[in-house]
Scaffold this motif. Sequence first.
Motif, PDB file in Angstrom:
ATOM      1  N   ILE A   1     -14.230   6.337   0.690  1.00 43.16           N
ATOM      2  CA  ILE A   1     -13.968   7.669   1.234  1.00 43.16           C
ATOM      3  C   ILE A   1     -13.530   7.509   2.692  1.00 43.16           C
ATOM      4  N   LEU A   2     -12.264   7.735   2.944  1.00 43.54           N
ATOM      5  CA  LEU A   2     -11.723   7.556   4.298  1.00 43.54           C
ATOM      6  C   LEU A   2     -11.919   8.800   5.157  1.00 43.54           C
TER       7      LEU A   2
ATOM      8  N   VAL B   1      -8.898   8.897  -0.007  1.00 40.74           N
ATOM      9  CA  VAL B   1      -9.635   7.733  -0.506  1.00 40.74           C
ATOM     10  C   VAL B   1      -8.721   6.525  -0.610  1.00 40.74           C
ATOM     11  N   ARG B   2      -9.318   5.349  -0.628  1.00 39.96           N
ATOM     12  CA  ARG B   2      -8.618   4.105  -0.963  1.00 39.96           C
ATOM     13  C   ARG B   2      -9.279   3.540  -2.217  1.00 39.96           C
ATOM     14  N   VAL B   3      -8.459   3.113  -3.175  1.00 42.76           N
ATOM     15  CA  VAL B   3      -9.019   2.616  -4.441  1.00 42.76           C
ATOM     16  C   VAL B   3      -8.914   1.098  -4.523  1.00 42.76           C
ATOM     17  N   ASP B   4      -9.896   0.510  -5.189  1.00 37.88           N
ATOM     18  CA  ASP B   4      -9.933  -0.939  -5.400  1.00 37.88           C
ATOM     19  C   ASP B   4     -10.577  -1.181  -6.767  1.00 37.88           C
ATOM     20  N   VAL B   5     -10.390  -2.377  -7.294  1.00 38.04           N
ATOM     21  CA  VAL B   5     -10.956  -2.741  -8.597  1.00 38.04           C
ATOM     22  C   VAL B   5     -11.634  -4.096  -8.478  1.00 38.04           C
ATOM     23  N   ILE B   6     -12.851  -4.193  -9.007  1.00 38.02           N
ATOM     24  CA  ILE B   6     -13.558  -5.473  -9.131  1.00 38.02           C
ATOM     25  C   ILE B   6     -13.520  -5.836 -10.606  1.00 38.02           C
TER      26      ILE B   6
ATOM     27  N   MET C   1       0.844  -1.200   0.000  1.00 42.37           N
ATOM     28  CA  MET C   1       0.000   0.000   0.000  1.00 42.37           C
ATOM     29  C   MET C   1       0.873   1.241   0.000  1.00 42.37           C
ATOM     30  N   ALA C   2       0.557   2.186  -0.866  1.00 42.94           N
ATOM     31  CA  ALA C   2       1.307   3.429  -0.952  1.00 42.94           C
ATOM     32  C   ALA C   2       0.376   4.605  -0.683  1.00 42.94           C
ATOM     33  N   LEU C   3       0.956   5.715  -0.233  1.00 45.59           N
ATOM     34  CA  LEU C   3       0.206   6.950  -0.026  1.00 45.59           C
ATOM     35  C   LEU C   3       0.593   7.930  -1.121  1.00 45.59           C
ATOM     36  N   LYS C   4      -0.387   8.370  -1.890  1.00 43.28           N
ATOM     37  CA  LYS C   4      -0.153   9.316  -2.969  1.00 43.28           C
ATOM     38  C   LYS C   4      -0.893  10.619  -2.647  1.00 43.28           C
ATOM     39  N   ARG C   5      -0.413  11.720  -3.220  1.00 48.41           N
ATOM     40  CA  ARG C   5      -1.072  13.013  -3.020  1.00 48.41           C
ATOM     41  C   ARG C   5      -1.158  13.740  -4.355  1.00 48.41           C
ATOM     42  N   ILE C   6      -2.331  14.316  -4.628  1.00 47.15           N
ATOM     43  CA  ILE C   6      -2.524  15.106  -5.835  1.00 47.15           C
ATOM     44  C   ILE C   6      -2.867  16.533  -5.429  1.00 47.15           C
ATOM     45  N   SER C   7      -2.063  17.487  -5.871  1.00 50.02           N
ATOM     46  CA  SER C   7      -2.237  18.891  -5.531  1.00 50.02           C
ATOM     47  C   SER C   7      -3.444  19.491  -6.243  1.00 50.02           C
ATOM     48  N   LYS C   8      -4.021  20.526  -5.649  1.00 51.82           N
ATOM     49  CA  LYS C   8      -5.135  21.231  -6.281  1.00 51.82           C
ATOM     50  C   LYS C   8      -4.695  22.012  -7.509  1.00 51.82           C
ATOM     51  N   ASN C   9      -3.405  22.038  -7.785  1.00 47.96           N
ATOM     52  CA  ASN C   9      -2.920  22.658  -9.020  1.00 47.96           C
ATOM     53  C   ASN C   9      -3.204  21.782 -10.236  1.00 47.96           C
ATOM     54  N   HIS C  10      -3.512  20.506  -9.995  1.00 43.17           N
ATOM     55  CA  HIS C  10      -3.843  19.577 -11.090  1.00 43.17           C
ATOM     56  C   HIS C  10      -5.357  19.434 -11.153  1.00 43.17           C
ATOM     57  N   ILE C  11      -5.996  20.179 -12.033  1.00 47.51           N
ATOM     58  CA  ILE C  11      -7.446  20.180 -12.086  1.00 47.51           C
ATOM     59  C   ILE C  11      -7.955  19.999 -13.516  1.00 47.51           C
ATOM     60  N   ILE C  12      -9.196  19.534 -13.599  1.00 46.07           N
ATOM     61  CA  ILE C  12      -9.876  19.400 -14.884  1.00 46.07           C
ATOM     62  C   ILE C  12     -11.207  20.144 -14.799  1.00 46.07           C
ATOM     63  N   TYR C  13     -11.744  20.487 -15.959  1.00 43.99           N
ATOM     64  CA  TYR C  13     -13.061  21.114 -16.037  1.00 43.99           C
ATOM     65  C   TYR C  13     -14.031  20.285 -16.872  1.00 43.99           C
ATOM     66  N   LYS C  14     -13.555  19.160 -17.372  1.00 40.10           N
ATOM     67  CA  LYS C  14     -14.432  18.250 -18.101  1.00 40.10           C
ATOM     68  C   LYS C  14     -13.859  16.838 -18.012  1.00 40.10           C
ATOM     69  N   PHE C  15     -14.765  15.865 -17.973  1.00 37.17           N
ATOM     70  CA  PHE C  15     -14.394  14.453 -17.986  1.00 37.17           C
ATOM     71  C   PHE C  15     -14.393  13.992 -19.439  1.00 37.17           C
TER      72      PHE C  15
ATOM     73  N   HIS D   1      -2.066   1.886  -7.344  1.00 32.20           N
ATOM     74  CA  HIS D   1      -2.424   0.479  -7.442  1.00 32.20           C
ATOM     75  C   HIS D   1      -3.590   0.194  -6.509  1.00 32.20           C
ATOM     76  N   VAL D   2      -4.230  -0.941  -6.709  1.00 29.85           N
ATOM     77  CA  VAL D   2      -5.297  -1.385  -5.817  1.00 29.85           C
ATOM     78  C   VAL D   2      -4.787  -1.367  -4.371  1.00 29.85           C
ATOM     79  N   GLY D   3      -5.570  -0.795  -3.481  1.00 28.70           N
ATOM     80  CA  GLY D   3      -5.206  -0.713  -2.072  1.00 28.70           C
ATOM     81  C   GLY D   3      -4.473   0.543  -1.683  1.00 28.70           C
ATOM     82  N   ASP D   4      -4.007   1.313  -2.665  1.00 27.00           N
ATOM     83  CA  ASP D   4      -3.307   2.555  -2.356  1.00 27.00           C
ATOM     84  C   ASP D   4      -4.270   3.599  -1.791  1.00 27.00           C
ATOM     85  N   ILE D   5      -3.729   4.438  -0.942  1.00 29.44           N
ATOM     86  CA  ILE D   5      -4.477   5.561  -0.377  1.00 29.44           C
ATOM     87  C   ILE D   5      -4.018   6.831  -1.083  1.00 29.44           C
TER      88      ILE D   5
END
Length: 299
Positions: free
Chosen positions: A80-81, A205-210, A1-15, A26-30
């Motif tokens: 959502i942790l 958050v913690r991510v997982d895949v089914i 398990m790894a801890l990652k961080r994404i800054s608010k400087n990386h943003i999108i306005y459309k999906f 990876h699965v299980g990362d926070i």
Amino acid sequence: MALKRISKNHIIYKFTPAMRPVEKAHVGDIVVFETKDCFGEQIRDENVKLNEIDWNKVNPATGPLFVEEAEPGDTLKVEILSIRVNNPAIMAVAPGAGVLGNLKYDSKVKIVNVEKDFVIFSGLKVKMKPMIGVIGVAPKEGEYPTGTSDVHGGNMDIAELTAGTSIYFPVFVKGALLALGDLHAVQADGEICVTGAEASGEVVVRVDVIKDVQPKYPVLETSNYYAIIAPGKDLDEAVYKATMEAVNVLKRKYSLSFEEAYMLASLIVNLRINQVVDPRKGVRAEISKEYVSIEDFLS
């Protein structure tokens, strides 16, 4: 398990399917998502005129995150942790916006303080319930502004999407490409005036895949129930979609005829309004965990 961080400087306005990831997990990362408020931090005081802000910079979502194991046809689970919102929060009303937008009234910005467990609104203490307004993955095709929603998620404004819940998304592109933002210190179902108590903050958050199965629509999991999150051009369409999928889930689960599943839904399915003020309206169909498990929503 790894801890990652994404800054608010990386943003999108459309999906979109072509979004470029800014972090991998990876699965299980926070993962920690740092977010801006829905106005893109353009409002600093109550003297700001709404017609003076850049509306191309509203509803920013932080990300996207590439989840290594996620492939088209899979399900991405986002647990959502925690959610932390900053002080203060912002609210606004404007003619033409919200449920009563047809009435004559003035544009107004209101700054509300976030103090311990409460939002202070004109001296009234409103219990905080931090939640996520925008959360979603890349769609299969097309472009969806972060201010609207569809089967990929987006601006769903679900009051119950809080710490301790999980949300399941169908995966349409490799890596899923998760992004989120638009935090509210508190928002009631419906988001009647078009804003909650809008705030910047952090989501963990913690991510997982089914693998090899997915829901038709995003599915919310709380401690007590699962909820099908259906979008629509109006409430009638959203209600119909949520109800149809709930009936189908019960039909498959219990090997019922349509007629029997339809009747059972009238006993155990609760319809709730998410929001009624965005371009796409949102409804959730809740079914108690007494009757279903997450596997019943995946096919």
